[in-house]
Design a protein around this motif. Structure first.
Motif, PDB file in Angstrom:
ATOM      1  N   GLY A  34       0.827  -1.419  -0.152  1.00 53.45           N
ATOM      2  CA  GLY A  34       0.056  -0.171  -0.002  1.00 53.45           C
ATOM      3  C   GLY A  34       0.894   1.156  -0.196  1.00 53.45           C
ATOM      4  O   GLY A  34       0.232   2.223  -0.466  1.00 53.45           O
ATOM      5  N   ILE A  35       2.273   1.337   0.262  1.00 51.76           N
ATOM      6  CA  ILE A  35       2.994   2.351   0.273  1.00 51.76           C
ATOM      7  C   ILE A  35       3.196   2.738  -0.853  1.00 51.76           C
ATOM      8  O   ILE A  35       3.641   1.802  -1.830  1.00 51.76           O
ATOM      9  CB  ILE A  35       4.027   2.397   1.495  1.00 51.76           C
ATOM     10  N   THR A  36       3.373   3.944  -1.306  1.00 49.23           N
ATOM     11  CA  THR A  36       3.950   4.356  -2.821  1.00 49.23           C
ATOM     12  C   THR A  36       5.516   4.511  -2.641  1.00 49.23           C
ATOM     13  O   THR A  36       6.160   4.920  -1.707  1.00 49.23           O
ATOM     14  CB  THR A  36       3.337   5.514  -3.261  1.00 49.23           C
ATOM     15  N   THR A  37       5.874   4.277  -3.775  1.00 45.52           N
ATOM     16  CA  THR A  37       7.547   4.469  -3.869  1.00 45.52           C
ATOM     17  C   THR A  37       7.725   6.073  -3.639  1.00 45.52           C
ATOM     18  O   THR A  37       9.147   6.308  -3.245  1.00 45.52           O
ATOM     19  CB  THR A  37       8.087   4.098  -5.508  1.00 45.52           C
ATOM     20  N   ALA A  38       6.896   7.183  -3.775  1.00 42.83           N
ATOM     21  CA  ALA A  38       7.259   8.212  -3.777  1.00 42.83           C
ATOM     22  C   ALA A  38       7.264   8.551  -2.173  1.00 42.83           C
ATOM     23  O   ALA A  38       8.011   9.494  -1.811  1.00 42.83           O
ATOM     24  CB  ALA A  38       6.017   8.956  -4.544  1.00 42.83           C
ATOM     25  N   GLU A  39       6.565   7.849  -1.412  1.00 39.20           N
ATOM     26  CA  GLU A  39       6.422   7.985  -0.022  1.00 39.20           C
ATOM     27  C   GLU A  39       7.441   7.590   0.714  1.00 39.20           C
ATOM     28  O   GLU A  39       8.218   7.956   1.462  1.00 39.20           O
ATOM     29  CB  GLU A  39       5.194   7.307   0.617  1.00 39.20           C
ATOM     30  N   LEU A  40       8.191   6.554  -0.038  1.00 37.02           N
ATOM     31  CA  LEU A  40       9.265   6.054   0.657  1.00 37.02           C
ATOM     32  C   LEU A  40      10.553   6.868   0.197  1.00 37.02           C
ATOM     33  O   LEU A  40      11.681   7.151   1.092  1.00 37.02           O
ATOM     34  CB  LEU A  40       9.623   4.539  -0.037  1.00 37.02           C
ATOM     35  N   ASP A  41      10.549   7.444  -1.036  1.00 35.85           N
ATOM     36  CA  ASP A  41      11.506   8.543  -1.478  1.00 35.85           C
ATOM     37  C   ASP A  41      11.519   9.742  -0.298  1.00 35.85           C
ATOM     38  O   ASP A  41      12.532  10.016  -0.098  1.00 35.85           O
ATOM     39  CB  ASP A  41      11.262   8.971  -2.761  1.00 35.85           C
ATOM     40  N   ASP A  42      10.299  10.061  -0.133  1.00 38.23           N
ATOM     41  CA  ASP A  42      10.029  10.995   0.887  1.00 38.23           C
ATOM     42  C   ASP A  42      10.653  10.916   2.391  1.00 38.23           C
ATOM     43  O   ASP A  42      11.421  11.630   2.763  1.00 38.23           O
ATOM     44  CB  ASP A  42       8.761  11.558   1.051  1.00 38.23           C
ATOM     45  N   ILE A  43      10.584   9.722   2.741  1.00 37.99           N
ATOM     46  CA  ILE A  43      10.890   9.183   3.970  1.00 37.99           C
ATOM     47  C   ILE A  43      12.558   9.135   4.080  1.00 37.99           C
ATOM     48  O   ILE A  43      13.224   9.902   4.711  1.00 37.99           O
ATOM     49  CB  ILE A  43      10.549   7.792   4.280  1.00 37.99           C
ATOM     50  N   ALA A  44      13.027   8.670   2.921  1.00 39.28           N
ATOM     51  CA  ALA A  44      14.475   8.592   2.568  1.00 39.28           C
ATOM     52  C   ALA A  44      14.966  10.176   2.714  1.00 39.28           C
ATOM     53  O   ALA A  44      16.209  10.210   3.444  1.00 39.28           O
ATOM     54  CB  ALA A  44      14.945   7.768   1.407  1.00 39.28           C
ATOM     55  N   GLU A  45      14.599  10.978   1.903  1.00 36.34           N
ATOM     56  CA  GLU A  45      15.150  12.215   1.880  1.00 36.34           C
ATOM     57  C   GLU A  45      15.164  13.017   3.161  1.00 36.34           C
ATOM     58  O   GLU A  45      16.110  13.493   3.461  1.00 36.34           O
ATOM     59  CB  GLU A  45      14.433  12.935   0.985  1.00 36.34           C
ATOM     60  N   ARG A  46      14.089  12.952   3.851  1.00 39.47           N
ATOM     61  CA  ARG A  46      13.999  13.665   5.005  1.00 39.47           C
ATOM     62  C   ARG A  46      15.104  12.964   6.000  1.00 39.47           C
ATOM     63  O   ARG A  46      15.655  13.813   6.824  1.00 39.47           O
ATOM     64  CB  ARG A  46      12.550  13.483   5.711  1.00 39.47           C
ATOM     65  N   PHE A  47      15.144  11.631   6.047  1.00 37.46           N
ATOM     66  CA  PHE A  47      15.930  10.994   6.922  1.00 37.46           C
ATOM     67  C   PHE A  47      17.361  11.386   6.566  1.00 37.46           C
ATOM     68  O   PHE A  47      18.300  11.522   7.529  1.00 37.46           O
ATOM     69  CB  PHE A  47      15.803   9.455   6.871  1.00 37.46           C
ATOM     70  N   ILE A  48      17.759  11.359   5.306  1.00 39.47           N
ATOM     71  CA  ILE A  48      19.257  11.601   5.031  1.00 39.47           C
ATOM     72  C   ILE A  48      19.532  12.932   5.469  1.00 39.47           C
ATOM     73  O   ILE A  48      20.763  13.533   6.045  1.00 39.47           O
ATOM     74  CB  ILE A  48      19.474  11.409   3.320  1.00 39.47           C
ATOM     75  N   ARG A  49      18.773  13.870   5.096  1.00 38.10           N
ATOM     76  CA  ARG A  49      19.065  15.306   5.433  1.00 38.10           C
ATOM     77  C   ARG A  49      19.104  15.644   7.056  1.00 38.10           C
ATOM     78  O   ARG A  49      19.722  16.496   7.334  1.00 38.10           O
ATOM     79  CB  ARG A  49      18.051  16.405   4.838  1.00 38.10           C
ATOM     80  N   LYS A  50      18.199  14.959   7.762  1.00 37.76           N
ATOM     81  CA  LYS A  50      18.310  14.994   9.124  1.00 37.76           C
ATOM     82  C   LYS A  50      19.437  14.755   9.928  1.00 37.76           C
ATOM     83  O   LYS A  50      19.757  15.335  10.903  1.00 37.76           O
ATOM     84  CB  LYS A  50      17.082  14.362   9.628  1.00 37.76           C
ATOM     85  N   HIS A  51      20.239  13.746   9.108  1.00 39.72           N
ATOM     86  CA  HIS A  51      21.600  13.194   9.513  1.00 39.72           C
ATOM     87  C   HIS A  51      22.652  14.157   9.147  1.00 39.72           C
ATOM     88  O   HIS A  51      23.759  13.606   9.099  1.00 39.72           O
ATOM     89  CB  HIS A  51      21.623  11.721   9.438  1.00 39.72           C
TER      90      HIS A  51
END
Length: 248
Positions: A34-51
């Motif tokens: 049910g999750i979209t690939t765009a949602e996964l991309d958003d999670i990844a970008e925010r996590f990478i930048r947060k670190h």
């Protein structure tokens, strides 16, 4: 030209690799039907930048995503978008992070919910082929010792090695010399030396080895529609072997 890195440079790349590994852990828990690939991309970008890092792939050659997400018969370079993951899919996620101008790069293929035994076997063999290759990574070995070990292991299990895409050196540039095929005879190519940093990445098809690129000019798929898998670590050659930089 193959660029050997200093201890200080490898320290930075180790941090980039650590952030890549942590991002994989974050996404592994998010991968679900049910999750979209765009949602996964958003999670990844925010996590990478947060670190404190930047997504290496964002804008690279015009790529629009922060990570590559490739589903089922898609091998590499899948563009994040509206596609929803379904129960039983397999999804390859390739993540790069840049810290102080240096990159880390790692790909992993995950099952979505319950997957078939056949698909699980493909994932298991492709992952192990990576480590078969890494076992040959040590000073004075040849580059194609890694290549040959990957090919022998994957093909012994009945799978095919993709020829068109290969591993690579990595550092200030995401893709540096040398190119590292996942096939070929041993004993060829440059001798490995301490300070070399390499991205080793077997790409394995359940069917025939042939691939093609879709009309989006990015997404690479198997020609016969068979499932495929992609596993990758960034490593540094040390005095007595190798160190995986893309893990915690």
């Amino acid at each position: 030209m193959i660029i050997c890195k200093s201890k200080a440079e490898i320290d930075i790349m180790r941090e980039a690799g650590r952030i890549v590994a942590l991002t994989h852990k974050e996404l592994q828990t998010a991968v679900r039907p049910g999750i979209t690939t765009a949602e996964l991309d958003d999670i990844a970008e925010r996590f990478i930048r947060k670190h404190g890092a930047k997504p290496s792939f964002k804008g690279y050659g015009g790529f629009t995503g922060s990570i590559c997400i490739s589903v089922n018969e898609e091998l590499v370079h899948g563009i994040p978008g509206k596609r929803k993951l379904n129960e039983g899919d397999i999804v390859s996620i390739d993540i790069g992070a840049e810290v102080e101008g240096y990159h880390g790069d790692s790909a992993w293929t995950y099952g979505v919910g319950q997957i078939t035994p056949e698909n699980q076997h493909l994932l298991d063999v492709t992952e192990q082929s990576l480590f078969e290759g890494l076992a040959k990574a040590k000073p004075d070995a040849r580059l194609t010792d890694i290549s040959h070990a990957i090919q022998v292991y994957a093909e012994a299990a009945g799978y095919s090695i993709v020829r068109e895409y290969v591993g690579h050196g990595i550092g200030r540039d995401l893709h540096e010399d040398p190119q590292i095929p996942n096939y070929g005879p041993p004993g060829r190519g440059a001798r490995l030396k301490p300070g070399m940093v390499l991205a080793i990445e077997p790409m394995v098809n359940a069917g025939k080895r042939y691939v093609r690129t879709l009309a989006d000019d990015w997404t690479v798929v198997t020609v016969d529609g068979s499932m495929c898998a992609h596993f990758e670590h960034t490593i540094a050659i040390t005095e007595d072997g190798y160190e995986i930089l893309t893990r915690v």
